[in-house]
Design a protein around this motif. Structure first.
Motif, PDB file in Angstrom:
ATOM      1  N   SER A   1       0.846  -1.189   0.000  1.00 54.77           N
ATOM      2  CA  SER A   1       0.000   0.000   0.000  1.00 54.77           C
ATOM      3  C   SER A   1       0.885   1.243   0.000  1.00 54.77           C
ATOM      4  O   SER A   1       1.637   1.475   0.954  1.00 54.77           O
ATOM      5  CB  SER A   1      -0.890   0.001   1.252  1.00 54.77           C
ATOM      6  OG  SER A   1      -1.461   1.280   1.414  1.00 54.77           O
TER       7      SER A   1
ATOM      8  N   LEU B   1       0.279   4.133   0.623  1.00 57.59           N
ATOM      9  CA  LEU B   1      -0.040   5.139   1.645  1.00 57.59           C
ATOM     10  C   LEU B   1       1.144   5.388   2.584  1.00 57.59           C
ATOM     11  O   LEU B   1       1.305   6.495   3.097  1.00 57.59           O
ATOM     12  CB  LEU B   1      -1.260   4.660   2.453  1.00 57.59           C
ATOM     13  CG  LEU B   1      -1.844   5.598   3.489  1.00 57.59           C
ATOM     14  CD1 LEU B   1      -2.368   6.866   2.827  1.00 57.59           C
ATOM     15  CD2 LEU B   1      -2.961   4.911   4.273  1.00 57.59           C
ATOM     16  N   SER B   2       1.943   4.352   2.791  1.00 62.16           N
ATOM     17  CA  SER B   2       3.077   4.504   3.721  1.00 62.16           C
ATOM     18  C   SER B   2       4.395   4.772   2.998  1.00 62.16           C
ATOM     19  O   SER B   2       5.448   4.795   3.632  1.00 62.16           O
ATOM     20  CB  SER B   2       3.212   3.242   4.584  1.00 62.16           C
ATOM     21  OG  SER B   2       2.117   3.146   5.454  1.00 62.16           O
TER      22      SER B   2
ATOM     23  N   HIS C   1      -1.664  -1.481  -4.024  1.00 59.78           N
ATOM     24  CA  HIS C   1      -2.863  -1.021  -3.312  1.00 59.78           C
ATOM     25  C   HIS C   1      -2.817   0.503  -3.130  1.00 59.78           C
ATOM     26  O   HIS C   1      -1.831   1.044  -2.637  1.00 59.78           O
ATOM     27  CB  HIS C   1      -2.908  -1.715  -1.945  1.00 59.78           C
ATOM     28  CG  HIS C   1      -4.146  -1.500  -1.148  1.00 59.78           C
ATOM     29  ND1 HIS C   1      -5.304  -2.219  -1.356  1.00 59.78           N
ATOM     30  CD2 HIS C   1      -4.417  -0.643  -0.134  1.00 59.78           C
ATOM     31  CE1 HIS C   1      -6.232  -1.822  -0.491  1.00 59.78           C
ATOM     32  NE2 HIS C   1      -5.723  -0.867   0.264  1.00 59.78           N
TER      33      HIS C   1
ATOM     34  N   MET D   1      -9.110   8.321   0.225  1.00 57.88           N
ATOM     35  CA  MET D   1      -9.895   8.781   1.387  1.00 57.88           C
ATOM     36  C   MET D   1     -10.423  10.187   1.113  1.00 57.88           C
ATOM     37  O   MET D   1      -9.689  11.025   0.570  1.00 57.88           O
ATOM     38  CB  MET D   1      -9.008   8.808   2.630  1.00 57.88           C
ATOM     39  CG  MET D   1      -8.318   7.482   2.921  1.00 57.88           C
ATOM     40  SD  MET D   1      -7.447   7.525   4.494  1.00 57.88           S
ATOM     41  CE  MET D   1      -6.496   6.000   4.385  1.00 57.88           C
TER      42      MET D   1
ATOM     43  N   MET E   1     -12.312   4.609   0.119  1.00 59.90           N
ATOM     44  CA  MET E   1     -12.885   4.906   1.445  1.00 59.90           C
ATOM     45  C   MET E   1     -13.562   6.267   1.326  1.00 59.90           C
ATOM     46  O   MET E   1     -13.077   7.288   1.846  1.00 59.90           O
ATOM     47  CB  MET E   1     -11.765   4.919   2.492  1.00 59.90           C
ATOM     48  CG  MET E   1     -11.310   3.523   2.866  1.00 59.90           C
ATOM     49  SD  MET E   1      -9.724   3.501   3.709  1.00 59.90           S
ATOM     50  CE  MET E   1      -8.643   3.542   2.284  1.00 59.90           C
TER      51      MET E   1
ATOM     52  N   TRP F   1      -5.921   5.379   8.483  1.00 60.23           N
ATOM     53  CA  TRP F   1      -4.477   5.605   8.586  1.00 60.23           C
ATOM     54  C   TRP F   1      -3.714   4.298   8.444  1.00 60.23           C
ATOM     55  O   TRP F   1      -4.242   3.235   8.777  1.00 60.23           O
ATOM     56  CB  TRP F   1      -4.114   6.204   9.950  1.00 60.23           C
ATOM     57  CG  TRP F   1      -4.454   7.648  10.048  1.00 60.23           C
ATOM     58  CD1 TRP F   1      -3.664   8.704   9.697  1.00 60.23           C
ATOM     59  CD2 TRP F   1      -5.696   8.211  10.473  1.00 60.23           C
ATOM     60  NE1 TRP F   1      -4.338   9.881   9.885  1.00 60.23           N
ATOM     61  CE2 TRP F   1      -5.579   9.616  10.367  1.00 60.23           C
ATOM     62  CE3 TRP F   1      -6.893   7.672  10.942  1.00 60.23           C
ATOM     63  CZ2 TRP F   1      -6.618  10.479  10.703  1.00 60.23           C
ATOM     64  CZ3 TRP F   1      -7.920   8.527  11.276  1.00 60.23           C
ATOM     65  CH2 TRP F   1      -7.786   9.917  11.152  1.00 60.23           C
TER      66      TRP F   1
ATOM     67  N   VAL G   1      -0.932  -5.671   8.791  1.00 61.27           N
ATOM     68  CA  VAL G   1      -0.287  -6.905   8.307  1.00 61.27           C
ATOM     69  C   VAL G   1       1.204  -6.623   8.112  1.00 61.27           C
ATOM     70  O   VAL G   1       1.571  -5.619   7.497  1.00 61.27           O
ATOM     71  CB  VAL G   1      -0.888  -7.386   6.966  1.00 61.27           C
ATOM     72  CG1 VAL G   1      -0.412  -8.800   6.650  1.00 61.27           C
ATOM     73  CG2 VAL G   1      -2.410  -7.315   6.986  1.00 61.27           C
TER      74      VAL G   1
ATOM     75  N   SER H   1       2.809   0.081   6.099  1.00 63.09           N
ATOM     76  CA  SER H   1       3.981   0.365   6.937  1.00 63.09           C
ATOM     77  C   SER H   1       4.875  -0.858   7.064  1.00 63.09           C
ATOM     78  O   SER H   1       6.089  -0.722   7.230  1.00 63.09           O
ATOM     79  CB  SER H   1       3.540   0.874   8.311  1.00 63.09           C
ATOM     80  OG  SER H   1       2.612  -0.011   8.880  1.00 63.09           O
TER      81      SER H   1
HETATM   82  C1  DX5 Z   1      -6.031   2.021   6.048  1.00 62.73           C
HETATM   83  C2  DX5 Z   1      -5.753   1.604   4.628  1.00 62.73           C
HETATM   84  C3  DX5 Z   1      -4.660   0.623   4.489  1.00 62.73           C
HETATM   85  C4  DX5 Z   1      -3.315   1.073   4.986  1.00 62.73           C
HETATM   86  C5  DX5 Z   1      -2.710  -0.108   5.659  1.00 62.73           C
HETATM   87  O1  DX5 Z   1      -7.204   2.695   6.140  1.00 62.73           O
HETATM   88  O2  DX5 Z   1      -6.897   1.028   4.031  1.00 62.73           O
HETATM   89  O3  DX5 Z   1      -4.552   0.130   3.158  1.00 62.73           O
HETATM   90  O4  DX5 Z   1      -2.430   1.514   3.972  1.00 62.73           O
HETATM   91  O5  DX5 Z   1      -1.560   0.292   6.317  1.00 62.73           O
HETATM   92  P1  DX5 Z   1      -0.759  -0.668   7.272  1.00 62.73           P
HETATM   93  O6  DX5 Z   1      -0.343  -1.860   6.487  1.00 62.73           O
HETATM   94  O7  DX5 Z   1       0.373   0.185   7.743  1.00 62.73           O
HETATM   95  O8  DX5 Z   1      -1.693  -1.046   8.421  1.00 62.73           O
END
Ligand code: DX5
Ligand code: ZN
Length: 223
Positions: A7, A9-10, A32, A36, A67, A142, A177, A197
């Motif tokens: 993902s 996001l991180s 992924h 948001m 989301m 997050w 995960v 992360s």
């Molecule tokens: C959270 C996101 C996840 C996020 C997971 O709302 O949907 O996809 O990136 O992040 P980790 O793996 O750090 O929990």
């Protein structure tokens, strides 16, 4: 075969293309992308322009996790931007059948995402239409949160429902995960592991992705 979906996001947003290249080279299966809207979840992230840019820089399938409220309004622009998989939240739409059908008509794999407290039986009338189910294993919003342990039996329950119905719906798990607990998700029946992360906040994301793939081969050889 269990798939890994890093993902972004991180990831380090100043070096997204490089981050994608690292995980792709190291054997990632799907990318992924968390969208948001500041309403369905308090946080704000990316729009379709990022997916367009990613589409030009990777050959991995792009998995867009919406989301957002009124997800139907956003589906066409993400499909046009290059999304291959699109999931919407069951809690975010009153017209589930219509919205899932719409995603499939546009040629994408259709997924339904469930928040941690949302029971799986709510999918009774729609499960046959779904390509994948995204079980949130943390509250969405997050990266970097701890897994809610009660989600592991929920994964196992869904797996047994899917197997009992002889469906091939994939179970994607999202939240908390990482290398250290991936075995619990695999044993519970997850097919796609989202990792944010757990890959991108590690000192060497590419090396971590390689280690994760090796662990996955070991785990799936054992079973
Ligand atoms: C959270 C996101 C996840 C996020 C997971 O709302 O949907 O996809 O990136 O992040 P980790 O793996 O750090 O929990
Ligand atoms: Zn996600």
């Amino acid at each position: 075969m269990v798939q890994i979906a890093p993902s972004i996001l991180s990831a380090d947003f100043t070096r997204i293309a490089e981050a994608v290249q690292w995980v792709e080279e190291a054997g990632a299966d799907v990318l992924h992308v968390d969208i948001m809207d500041g309403h369905f979840v308090p946080n704000l992230t990316f729009g379709p322009q990022l997916v367009t840019a990613l589409r030009d820089s990777t050959s991995l399938p792009i998995d867009v996790h919406l989301m957002v409220e009124n997800p139907r309004d956003f589906v066409p622009s993400f499909q046009e931007a290059g999304a291959d998989w699109i999931s919407i939240h069951i809690e975010a739409t009153a017209h589930l059948h219509k919205d899932v059908t719409h995603i499939k008509e546009l040629g994408c794999k259709a997924g339904l995402a469930l928040n941690p407290a949302t029971p799986i039986h709510l999918m009774n009338e729609i499960i046959r239409e779904l390509d994948f189910i995204l079980l949130m294993t943390v509250n969405p919003g997050w990266g970097g949160q701890e897994l809610i342990a009660a989600m592991l039996p929920k994964i196992a329950q869904l797996k047994s429902w899917i197997s009992g119905q002889k469906l091939d719906t994939l179970i994607e798990v999202d939240g908390g995960v990482k290398f250290e607990n991936m075995q619990d998700f695999v044993k519970s029946g997850a097919d796609v592991l989202v990792m944010g992360s757990g890959i991108f906040k590690r000192p060497d994301p590419k090396a971590e992705m390689i280690r994760i793939k090796q662990e996955l081969s070991r785990l799936t050889d054992d079973s």
